[in-house]
Design a protein around this motif. Sequence first.
Motif: not given
Lengths: 281, 171
Positions: B4-26
């Motif tokens: 569950v922790a692995l899935l949670g961390v994966t989800m958080f990283i994906c959420f961060y990348m999709d909604s915060i990081f990639f809109p800034l860096v693309n």
Amino acid sequence: MRRFLKNRPLVVAVAAVFILLIVALATSGDRTLTFVESAFGGAIQPVRSFASRASLAIVGFAQNIFNTTDADIENQQLKVYVSQLEQTVNELDAIKAENERLKQLLNFTEATPELNYTTGVVIGRSQGIWFDTFTLNIGKAKGVEKNMPIVNSSGLVGRITSVGATYSKAVSLIDSSMSVSVTIERTRDTGMVRGTLTPGNEVDTLELYYLPADADLLPGDKVVTSGIGGIYPKGILIGEVREVSRSSSSERNATLTPAVDFRHIEEVMVIGGMEALEGVE
Amino acid sequence: MNRVALLGVTMFICFYMDSIFFPLVNFYDICPDMMLAASICIAILSGSVSGARFGVIGGLVMDIAVGRFLGLNGAMYMSVGYLAGFFYKKYYADNIIFPAVASSAACFLKDNFLAAISALTGTKFVYTSVLLTYIVPCALITGAAAFLMYVILKPLFTSIVNKSQQERVTN
């Protein structure tokens, strides 16, 4: 059919997808967020705010590194000293730039005292090119309401589409679903500006429609909001004419360059009190 | 780390990348869909139900945080997660090309679906231009992201599965 119904996970998945698509259709318009959305969004907001700030800092740091290539030819000791100095200068530059942006925002608010402004920070953006929406760290608790216009020091940014207790979602001016009534500042002709979907372009684009047939339009003309419709106050800068289209078969009159740099929006202001403005007019 | 922790961390990283990081860096708006790639990798590693569950939760988080429609991403990622789960244990598990190809194909279909929605809602665009300058590059980069993600997630999942099997044997 019986085989399909026997496969329980598949039935659940198909039903869930169907329900989610109905929910998506039902929530496609502007709306107030439900309690669950508002509570969940509020709960993750501090993390998003932190992550957003951290990302900006990382991007800034990376840009600083690329800006210091001349230091490569100097000796190691001097490099360290120079980079330390540059770090300080960059920090000061960042503070100066932020100060400048905030000062410009202040000037804007002073020019229209009858309106009230709430400052917010962009903490998230939608993925992809299909929908250009972003999330702000201010919501109902700060007086933000649906359809309120959003501006920054450069001009019109967009409008609020849904509001939660501590955050709100907005659609930007360049989204293809947006249309705003505008006036050409020089000639006072009115028309309509729409967002466009133009992937692969370095610069965002807006399209200007429905100008009078005899409108005298020149590249470089400034385009501002007309105030018609009551959502956006009159006179907010939208952009300037980049290219004029004379084709009679096309309903498009011109292509505009937006005044706002939509790729780097940080602080914005949500405008409230449009009713008071209508009273003044 | 448990599952569950692995899935949670994966989800958080994906959420961060999709909604915060990639809109800034693309690069010209082209960026990978990390949540989609993760849904596919997880489905291939642990089956349809896990993939669909990860997809629907991840999609709804994206919808609530930054989406225009509540449920659209949830429905898309859930479908993708569920369908990718059909390949669970049906091919050589060390084949890292497969998740990449599946993610590229899913991203291609997703963007075409969104293009259809945009066209139906009145957005005007030149499809061939969007296809060449956005849809295909995004599909390719999502495939590359899935490739990397699978390389990282596979050993973690394997160690969690082995650990739980050992615990079962001990008990």
